[in-house]
Design an enzyme around this catalytic site. Structure first.
Site, PDB file in Angstrom:
ATOM      1  N   VAL A 225       0.864  -1.184   0.000  1.00  0.00           N
ATOM      2  CA  VAL A 225       0.000   0.000   0.000  1.00  0.00           C
ATOM      3  C   VAL A 225       0.896   1.228   0.000  1.00  0.00           C
ATOM      4  O   VAL A 225       1.776   1.378   0.851  1.00  0.00           O
ATOM      5  CB  VAL A 225      -0.962   0.017   1.212  1.00  0.00           C
ATOM      6  CG1 VAL A 225      -1.783   1.299   1.217  1.00  0.00           C
ATOM      7  CG2 VAL A 225      -1.890  -1.188   1.166  1.00  0.00           C
TER       8      VAL A 225
ATOM      9  N   ALA B  59       4.563   4.066   2.989  1.00  0.00           N
ATOM     10  CA  ALA B  59       4.085   2.845   2.334  1.00  0.00           C
ATOM     11  C   ALA B  59       4.346   1.681   3.274  1.00  0.00           C
ATOM     12  O   ALA B  59       5.037   1.831   4.285  1.00  0.00           O
ATOM     13  CB  ALA B  59       4.827   2.625   1.019  1.00  0.00           C
ATOM     14  N   LYS B  60       3.802   0.547   2.980  1.00  0.00           N
ATOM     15  CA  LYS B  60       4.149  -0.684   3.707  1.00  0.00           C
ATOM     16  C   LYS B  60       3.773  -1.860   2.824  1.00  0.00           C
ATOM     17  O   LYS B  60       2.885  -1.763   1.975  1.00  0.00           O
ATOM     18  CB  LYS B  60       3.399  -0.760   5.033  1.00  0.00           C
ATOM     19  CG  LYS B  60       3.768  -1.917   5.932  1.00  0.00           C
ATOM     20  CD  LYS B  60       5.169  -1.839   6.512  1.00  0.00           C
ATOM     21  CE  LYS B  60       5.239  -1.050   7.758  1.00  0.00           C
ATOM     22  NZ  LYS B  60       6.538  -0.929   8.389  1.00  0.00           N
ATOM     23  N   GLY B  61       4.473  -2.969   3.030  1.00  0.00           N
ATOM     24  CA  GLY B  61       4.171  -4.169   2.266  1.00  0.00           C
ATOM     25  C   GLY B  61       4.259  -5.384   3.158  1.00  0.00           C
ATOM     26  O   GLY B  61       4.821  -5.330   4.252  1.00  0.00           O
TER      27      GLY B  61
ATOM     28  N   GLU C  16      11.897  -5.062   7.752  1.00  0.00           N
ATOM     29  CA  GLU C  16      10.703  -5.215   8.607  1.00  0.00           C
ATOM     30  C   GLU C  16      10.760  -6.603   9.243  1.00  0.00           C
ATOM     31  O   GLU C  16      11.800  -7.270   9.134  1.00  0.00           O
ATOM     32  CB  GLU C  16       9.423  -5.061   7.752  1.00  0.00           C
ATOM     33  CG  GLU C  16       8.597  -3.832   8.068  1.00  0.00           C
ATOM     34  CD  GLU C  16       7.781  -3.971   9.344  1.00  0.00           C
ATOM     35  OE1 GLU C  16       7.766  -5.059   9.950  1.00  0.00           O
ATOM     36  OE2 GLU C  16       7.155  -2.980   9.757  1.00  0.00           O
TER      37      GLU C  16
END
Ligand SMILES: NC(=O)C1=CN([C@@H]2O[C@H](COP(=O)(O)OP(=O)(O)OC[C@H]3O[C@@H](n4cnc5c(N)ncnc54)[C@H](O)[C@@H]3O)[C@@H](O)[C@H]2O)C=CC1
Ligand SMILES: O=C(O)CCC(=O)C(=O)O
Length: 467
Positions: A108, A153-155, A194
């Site tokens: 996102v 953002a992050k995934g 992460e």
């Protein structure tokens, strides 16, 4: 001349917007002078409180709180709460046994008004689009609070890394790059470390991306030192947690880290480095846990010996419980231990309403992303337990990721001391700005951090314009 006039008109309109917003801010700032956390919560819609435990809504709830303080128009709220782009891809991977397995992956891209989207990619069975959406928004505010020119953002890949071999993890990472390479890149969207995604995963990302787009070290951060990584990135998030704690104690007139007691949940990258650096400055780490349980030692755990112990047992069977320098404890027992500072550095939603009532600490320093539910946060405020929020406290990682990106663009590596000095400056500066708003407007530290972040993002959005 005509062009200049158009530019001037545009610039004047932008400035007017900002000044109007600023005036509204100052006006509301005065009105909110006596605002307490309790009042903020009482303003939240019922349905939002009812679903307050949901990870998906957490960041939105904290964002809305700050909006109430800033009194920005409703349409702006909608703009900033809605992610720019949400991507769901299916990764078909050949497992080592020859069978094909399908993994779901999400990215996102929340907001890029201040710079390229930025945020880690986690590998975890708990990953869903809702989680990733909330965490991507958190990164928009985090990059603004610590003032690095990135968006958020992050995934995540929904998988259990402990059931995967290293070659399988590599194939998943490379497939991920193949699926996302056209919507990511050094000036567009830059992933970083992460949960269960450390420097090796970043190295595979760099390698795969460069096959398609040419040599691009700045396409990902958190790379190994031998492959265009930065000094200090490996321990940056933990170091940032230590610096944030130092500033908190200093501003609360509670002295130094030395002699304070800490309980740390999570002993991965962030938890283990925070523990090591806090103990280096004289902090007493009385308990640490990982997903299997933990150890307790009232006299303080020897963190360097513990790290050696874990390394010797890695990658399999490196359990904290088997360390001889403490008594085994469960995660539930750890949460009730008396200490000065509790540091969640593992997974989300650890401090729910029940745990918030049981915690026996003076402060919570959120090293993990989203460790406190909205209900848990409310209880902590009622109990007077201070919270240094994730949106600032774990910002050391993304700060040094920014330094790595800068070094990659310059093709010039900074010395370790320089990285650490600049990180110290950024963490200290951001703390001061949060503290000033917290004191001046009598807001909880979390709300104060979001207020600062939002002003930065809104200013950038308005200056850029909407055409
Ligand atoms: N790595 C980074 O630079 C950054 C990480 N974070 C956040 O910090 C947190 C930790 O990330 P990393 O250390 O990178 O991950 P990691 O994968 O290196 O370590 C995670 C640790 O949490 C433990 N854990 C997992 N489930 C647990 C549970 N239910 N109870 C107790 N411990 C549990 C694991 O055993 C491991 O020790 C995450 O919330 C992440 O989003 C935030 C900013 C940057
Ligand atoms: O890009 C990075 O260094 C990771 C940042 C991130 O995802 C976070 O701070 O939560």
């Amino acid at each position: 001349m005509a062009l200049l006039a158009i530019f001037r008109r545009g610039a004047a309109a932008c400035c007017r917007n900002i000044f109007q917003a600023e005036r509204r801010f100052q006006h509301t700032a005065a009105a909110f002078d006596q605002f307490s956390g309790e009042e903020l919560y009482s303003e939240l819609p019922e349905e939002q409180l009812a679903s307050a435990g949901s990870q998906a809504l957490r960041t939105d709830t904290f964002v809305r709180e700050a909006f109430q303080v800033l009194d920005y128009p409703e349409r702006l709220q909608k703009l900033l709460l809605t992610p720019h782009r949400e991507i769901h891809v299916e990764l078909n991977i050949v497992r080592d046994n020859g069978e094909i397995e399908i993994f779901n992956a999400y990215r996102v891209q929340h907001d890029n008004s201040r710079g390229p989207f930025k945020g880690g990619f986690r590998f975890s069975p708990q990953v869903s689009m809702d989680d990733v959406r909330s965490l991507s928004s958190l990164n928009t505010w985090k990059t603004a609070v610590v003032d690095v020119p990135f968006g958020g953002a992050k995934g995540g890949v929904c998988c259990d890394p402990k059931d995967l071999t290293e070659p399988e993890l590599e194939r998943i990472t490379r497939k991920l790059v193949q699926s996302l390479k056209d919507v990511m890149g050094p000036d567009v969207d830059i992933p970083g470390p992460e949960i269960s995604a450390g420097s090796q995963v970043m190295a595979w990302w760099f390698d795969e991306y460069s096959k398609y787009k040419g040599f691009s070290p700045a396409c990902v951060t958190g790379k190994p030192l031998d492959l265009h990584g930065s000094f200090g990135r490996e321990y940056a998030t933990g170091r940032g947690v230590m610096l944030a704690t130092r500033e908190l104690l200093r501003h609360e007139h509670l002295g130094k880290i030395a002699g304070k007691t800490f309980v740390i949940q999570g002993f991965g990258n962030v938890g283990s480095w925070a523990a090591e650096l806090l103990s280096l400055y004289g902090g007493k780490i009385i308990a640490v846990t990982d997903r299997t349980g933990g150890i307790y030692n009232a006299a303080g755990i020897d963190i360097l010996s513990l790290k050696r112990h874990m390394k010797a047992k890695a990658p399999f069977g490196g359990h904290l419980r088997s360390f001889p320098g403490g008594e085994p404890i469960t995660i539930e027992e750890m949460l009730k231990l008396q200490c000065d500072i509790f540091i969640p550095a593992a997974v989300p939603d650890v401090i729910d309403e029940k745990v918030a009532r049981e915690l026996n600490c003076r402060y919570v320093v959120e090293a993990a992303n989203g460790p406190t539910t909205v209900e848990g946060d409310k209880v902590l405020r009622e109990r007077g337990i201070g919270v240094l929020p994730d949106v600032y406290a774990n910002g050391g990682g993304v700060i040094v990721s920014f330094f790595e990106w800068v070094q990659n663009q310059q093709t010039y590596r900074w010395e370790e001391d320089e990285v650490n000095r600049r990180l110290d400056f950024k963490m200290t500066d951001a703390f001061k700005r949060i503290w000033d708003v917290h004191q001046l407007q009598k807001l909880p530290l979390r709300t104060a951090a979001y207020v600062i972040a939002m002003r930065g993002v809104v200013q950038a959005t308005m200056i850029r314009g909407f055409d």
